[in-house]
Write a protein that holds these residues in place. Structure first.
Motif, PDB file in Angstrom:
ATOM      1  N   ILE A 112     -14.549  -0.152  14.024  1.00 48.89           N
ATOM      2  CA  ILE A 112     -15.450  -1.353  13.888  1.00 48.89           C
ATOM      3  C   ILE A 112     -14.251  -2.404  13.635  1.00 48.89           C
ATOM      4  O   ILE A 112     -14.270  -3.374  14.433  1.00 48.89           O
ATOM      5  N   ALA A 113     -13.525  -2.302  12.601  1.00 47.19           N
ATOM      6  CA  ALA A 113     -12.700  -3.302  12.109  1.00 47.19           C
ATOM      7  C   ALA A 113     -11.317  -3.009  11.293  1.00 47.19           C
ATOM      8  O   ALA A 113     -11.754  -2.187  10.444  1.00 47.19           O
ATOM      9  N   ARG A 114     -10.325  -3.449  11.278  1.00 44.67           N
ATOM     10  CA  ARG A 114      -9.006  -3.608  10.480  1.00 44.67           C
ATOM     11  C   ARG A 114      -9.522  -4.501   9.643  1.00 44.67           C
ATOM     12  O   ARG A 114      -9.624  -5.550   9.944  1.00 44.67           O
ATOM     13  N   LEU A 115      -9.553  -4.065   8.145  1.00 45.72           N
ATOM     14  CA  LEU A 115     -10.165  -4.917   7.097  1.00 45.72           C
ATOM     15  C   LEU A 115      -8.737  -5.638   6.371  1.00 45.72           C
ATOM     16  O   LEU A 115      -8.709  -6.967   6.154  1.00 45.72           O
ATOM     17  N   THR A 116      -8.037  -4.764   5.769  1.00 40.97           N
ATOM     18  CA  THR A 116      -6.895  -5.186   4.743  1.00 40.97           C
ATOM     19  C   THR A 116      -5.647  -4.712   5.063  1.00 40.97           C
ATOM     20  O   THR A 116      -5.545  -3.539   5.639  1.00 40.97           O
ATOM     21  N   GLY A 117      -4.652  -5.080   4.528  1.00 43.71           N
ATOM     22  CA  GLY A 117      -3.326  -4.491   4.483  1.00 43.71           C
ATOM     23  C   GLY A 117      -2.811  -4.627   3.007  1.00 43.71           C
ATOM     24  O   GLY A 117      -3.223  -5.322   2.306  1.00 43.71           O
ATOM     25  N   GLU A 118      -2.075  -3.745   2.630  1.00 40.87           N
ATOM     26  CA  GLU A 118      -1.664  -3.757   1.374  1.00 40.87           C
ATOM     27  C   GLU A 118      -0.120  -2.863   1.316  1.00 40.87           C
ATOM     28  O   GLU A 118       0.286  -1.945   1.707  1.00 40.87           O
ATOM     29  N   TYR A 119       0.770  -3.674   0.684  1.00 37.36           N
ATOM     30  CA  TYR A 119       2.127  -3.218   0.556  1.00 37.36           C
ATOM     31  C   TYR A 119       2.044  -2.209  -0.917  1.00 37.36           C
ATOM     32  O   TYR A 119       1.111  -2.289  -1.545  1.00 37.36           O
ATOM     33  N   LEU A 120       2.935  -1.151  -0.677  1.00 32.39           N
ATOM     34  CA  LEU A 120       3.069   0.041  -1.777  1.00 32.39           C
ATOM     35  C   LEU A 120       3.879  -0.561  -2.721  1.00 32.39           C
ATOM     36  O   LEU A 120       4.852  -1.275  -2.756  1.00 32.39           O
ATOM     37  N   ALA A 121       3.686   0.053  -4.072  1.00 28.59           N
ATOM     38  CA  ALA A 121       4.581  -0.153  -5.173  1.00 28.59           C
ATOM     39  C   ALA A 121       4.936   1.199  -5.612  1.00 28.59           C
ATOM     40  O   ALA A 121       4.111   2.320  -5.794  1.00 28.59           O
ATOM     41  N   VAL A 122       6.269   1.270  -6.164  1.00 27.78           N
ATOM     42  CA  VAL A 122       6.678   2.780  -6.779  1.00 27.78           C
ATOM     43  C   VAL A 122       6.902   2.189  -8.230  1.00 27.78           C
ATOM     44  O   VAL A 122       7.444   1.107  -8.572  1.00 27.78           O
ATOM     45  N   VAL A 123       6.070   3.104  -9.065  1.00 24.12           N
ATOM     46  CA  VAL A 123       6.225   2.771 -10.338  1.00 24.12           C
ATOM     47  C   VAL A 123       6.743   3.936 -11.231  1.00 24.12           C
ATOM     48  O   VAL A 123       6.600   5.019 -10.810  1.00 24.12           O
ATOM     49  N   VAL A 124       7.094   3.706 -12.356  1.00 29.42           N
ATOM     50  CA  VAL A 124       7.386   4.788 -13.410  1.00 29.42           C
ATOM     51  C   VAL A 124       6.803   4.380 -14.828  1.00 29.42           C
ATOM     52  O   VAL A 124       6.395   3.119 -14.876  1.00 29.42           O
ATOM     53  N   PRO A 125       6.786   5.484 -15.448  1.00 32.37           N
ATOM     54  CA  PRO A 125       6.148   5.194 -16.951  1.00 32.37           C
ATOM     55  C   PRO A 125       7.039   4.166 -17.647  1.00 32.37           C
ATOM     56  O   PRO A 125       8.121   4.157 -17.407  1.00 32.37           O
ATOM     57  N   GLY A 156       0.558  10.718   4.641  1.00 27.83           N
ATOM     58  CA  GLY A 156      -0.026   9.545   4.897  1.00 27.83           C
ATOM     59  C   GLY A 156       0.970   8.394   4.386  1.00 27.83           C
ATOM     60  O   GLY A 156       2.072   8.900   4.429  1.00 27.83           O
ATOM     61  N   VAL A 157       0.575   7.425   4.280  1.00 25.97           N
ATOM     62  CA  VAL A 157       1.484   6.106   4.205  1.00 25.97           C
ATOM     63  C   VAL A 157       2.467   6.307   2.992  1.00 25.97           C
ATOM     64  O   VAL A 157       3.427   5.855   2.722  1.00 25.97           O
ATOM     65  N   ASP A 158       1.854   6.824   2.006  1.00 25.00           N
ATOM     66  CA  ASP A 158       2.538   7.106   0.586  1.00 25.00           C
ATOM     67  C   ASP A 158       3.926   7.914   1.074  1.00 25.00           C
ATOM     68  O   ASP A 158       4.926   7.732   0.657  1.00 25.00           O
ATOM     69  N   HIS A 159       3.566   9.086   1.551  1.00 26.82           N
ATOM     70  CA  HIS A 159       4.356  10.100   2.069  1.00 26.82           C
ATOM     71  C   HIS A 159       5.538   9.452   3.096  1.00 26.82           C
ATOM     72  O   HIS A 159       6.809  10.004   2.660  1.00 26.82           O
ATOM     73  N   ILE A 160       4.900   8.876   3.767  1.00 22.17           N
ATOM     74  CA  ILE A 160       6.033   8.291   4.833  1.00 22.17           C
ATOM     75  C   ILE A 160       6.912   7.240   3.995  1.00 22.17           C
ATOM     76  O   ILE A 160       8.160   7.326   4.323  1.00 22.17           O
ATOM     77  N   ILE A 200       3.516   6.286  -6.208  1.00 25.03           N
ATOM     78  CA  ILE A 200       3.496   5.501  -5.397  1.00 25.03           C
ATOM     79  C   ILE A 200       2.182   5.408  -4.902  1.00 25.03           C
ATOM     80  O   ILE A 200       1.271   6.307  -4.491  1.00 25.03           O
ATOM     81  N   SER A 201       1.515   4.091  -4.736  1.00 20.21           N
ATOM     82  CA  SER A 201       0.490   3.734  -4.017  1.00 20.21           C
ATOM     83  C   SER A 201       0.116   2.108  -3.900  1.00 20.21           C
ATOM     84  O   SER A 201       1.459   1.586  -4.056  1.00 20.21           O
ATOM     85  N   GLY A 202      -0.926   1.563  -3.459  1.00 22.44           N
ATOM     86  CA  GLY A 202      -1.004   0.305  -3.228  1.00 22.44           C
ATOM     87  C   GLY A 202      -0.793  -0.505  -4.624  1.00 22.44           C
ATOM     88  O   GLY A 202      -1.350   0.044  -5.512  1.00 22.44           O
ATOM     89  N   TYR A 203      -0.195  -1.717  -4.607  1.00 25.19           N
ATOM     90  CA  TYR A 203      -0.125  -2.346  -5.781  1.00 25.19           C
ATOM     91  C   TYR A 203      -1.348  -2.593  -6.820  1.00 25.19           C
ATOM     92  O   TYR A 203      -1.238  -2.495  -7.869  1.00 25.19           O
ATOM     93  N   GLY A 204      -2.513  -2.727  -5.857  1.00 29.22           N
ATOM     94  CA  GLY A 204      -3.645  -3.075  -6.641  1.00 29.22           C
ATOM     95  C   GLY A 204      -4.324  -1.822  -7.493  1.00 29.22           C
ATOM     96  O   GLY A 204      -4.822  -2.069  -8.394  1.00 29.22           O
ATOM     97  N   GLU A 205      -3.767  -0.603  -6.906  1.00 30.78           N
ATOM     98  CA  GLU A 205      -4.315   0.661  -7.782  1.00 30.78           C
ATOM     99  C   GLU A 205      -3.631   0.545  -9.124  1.00 30.78           C
ATOM    100  O   GLU A 205      -4.026   1.293 -10.152  1.00 30.78           O
ATOM    101  N   ASN A 245       0.376  -0.440   4.127  1.00 32.43           N
ATOM    102  CA  ASN A 245      -0.925   0.387   4.510  1.00 32.43           C
ATOM    103  C   ASN A 245      -1.968  -0.746   4.897  1.00 32.43           C
ATOM    104  O   ASN A 245      -2.161  -1.743   4.785  1.00 32.43           O
ATOM    105  N   TRP A 246      -3.018  -0.166   5.747  1.00 30.35           N
ATOM    106  CA  TRP A 246      -3.944  -0.886   6.199  1.00 30.35           C
ATOM    107  C   TRP A 246      -5.483  -0.106   6.079  1.00 30.35           C
ATOM    108  O   TRP A 246      -5.100   0.982   6.327  1.00 30.35           O
TER     109      TRP A 246
END
Length: 317
Positions: A112-125, A156-160, A200-205, A245-246
């Motif tokens: 139906i539609a592509r809705l959003t895109g999101e850049y990924l963030a790598v984080v550590v404790p 997936g995109v995280d792995h890539i 690693i995941s979308g920044y929003g998460e 990511n989209w």
């Protein structure tokens, strides 16, 4: 590459917008566990459609596993011809279908539609000794297997993105120690519990934990700094890691042109609403809305390009 059936379908009559009747019911499958990007996308669609009074009754169902391919197969098998059935997905699903040699693909649904895109963030404790991308690259070069990564599904995109980081650091991507999780909540728990080196995941998460000081951002996979994130890019730190990511929404197989057009009109109206735009801003999601034949053609290109990337990274054969 052969033009897919859904690309051909979208080349036929397609509405460009306008008035339409409110939908009575919508079912949204999030093919992942609670807390992850697809779950957030499904529930944001739900809340926005309700706030804008576009759909009377909306239900969200979680079916986690195998990068969304378990949910995708269930969706295809039980929803054929159902105009109220939808599924969210995206770049992760494209890769997982290829990596897992899934029995169903995105050609089996009605995009139906592509809705959003999101850049990924790598984080550590927050208490990690790793302070920046170069520290992480040095650790990876010293012992690739000792650096553990928590992310989404294999292929997936995280792995890539982790594979791209390894390449940029001069390390064979096949040596990375990547641990896939079916839901963002599980991956977050592993990171906060110091069970892995990085996540690693979308920044929003990660945003709430970053703001609370529990996590530190090592870098984001954008070509330049983003207004919603007080974080450096990998590019500015000398590592060429640029991937977005989209996420999309698709309908059931076997629905009519009229049913597809009604669903597309509902989603397009939602995407144009102030409610949706505020949600995107709050979550750090970029508006990449695309529908119709253009979106179908985009999907074809993404499948072809992702297949080539996964082979290059040694994730698939």
């Amino acid at each position: 590459m052969k033009k897919t059936a859904y690309a051909v379908a979208f080349a036929t009559l397609f509405v460009s917008g306008g008035a339409f009747a409110q939908m009575d019911e919508l079912k949204i499958m999030a093919p992942a566990g609670p807390g992850g990007g697809w779950d957030q996308t499904a529930r944001t669609i739900q809340s926005t459609l309700q706030a804008e009074d576009l759909v009377s009754n909306i239900q969200v169902e979680n079916v986690p596993g195998a990068g969304g391919t378990i949910g995708l197969q269930q969706f295809v098998n039980r929803s054929s011809g159902d105009p109220s059935a939808t599924i969210v997905g995206g770049y992760v699903m494209v890769g997982a279908i290829i990596a897992n040699e899934a029995p169903v693909t995105l050609e089996d649904v009605t995009p139906i539609a592509r809705l959003t895109g999101e850049y990924l963030a790598v984080v550590v404790p927050a208490d990690s000794e790793i302070q920046d991308a170069q520290d992480l690259a040095e650790a990876l070069r010293a012992d690739p297997g000792a650096v553990t990564w928590a992310g989404g599904s294999a292929g997936g995109v995280d792995h890539i993105a982790v594979g791209m980081f390894a390449q940029a650091a001069g390390v064979d991507p096949e040596l990375i120690n990547y641990i896939p999780y079916s839901g963002g909540g599980e991956a977050l728990a592993a990171i906060l519990g110091n069970q892995v080196t990085a996540g690693i995941s979308g920044y929003g998460e990660f945003a709430p934990q970053i703001e609370a000081g529990a996590l530190r951002v090592i870098g984001i996979t954008a070509p330049e700094r983003q207004p919603y994130a007080d974080a450096p890019t990998f590019v500015e730190q000398g590592l060429d890691v640029d991937v977005q990511n989209w996420r999309m929404i698709a309908g059931a197989p076997g629905i009519s042109d009229e049913e597809r057009e009604k669903l597309t009109g509902t989603i397009r109206t939602m995407a144009q609403s102030d409610t949706w735009k505020k949600e995107l801003e709050a979550r750090g999601w970029v508006n990449t809305y695309l529908d119709g034949e253009e979106f179908a053609a985009y999907l074809d290109r993404q499948v072809e390009q992702t297949s080539a990337i996964l082979k290059e990274l040694g994730i698939s054969q």
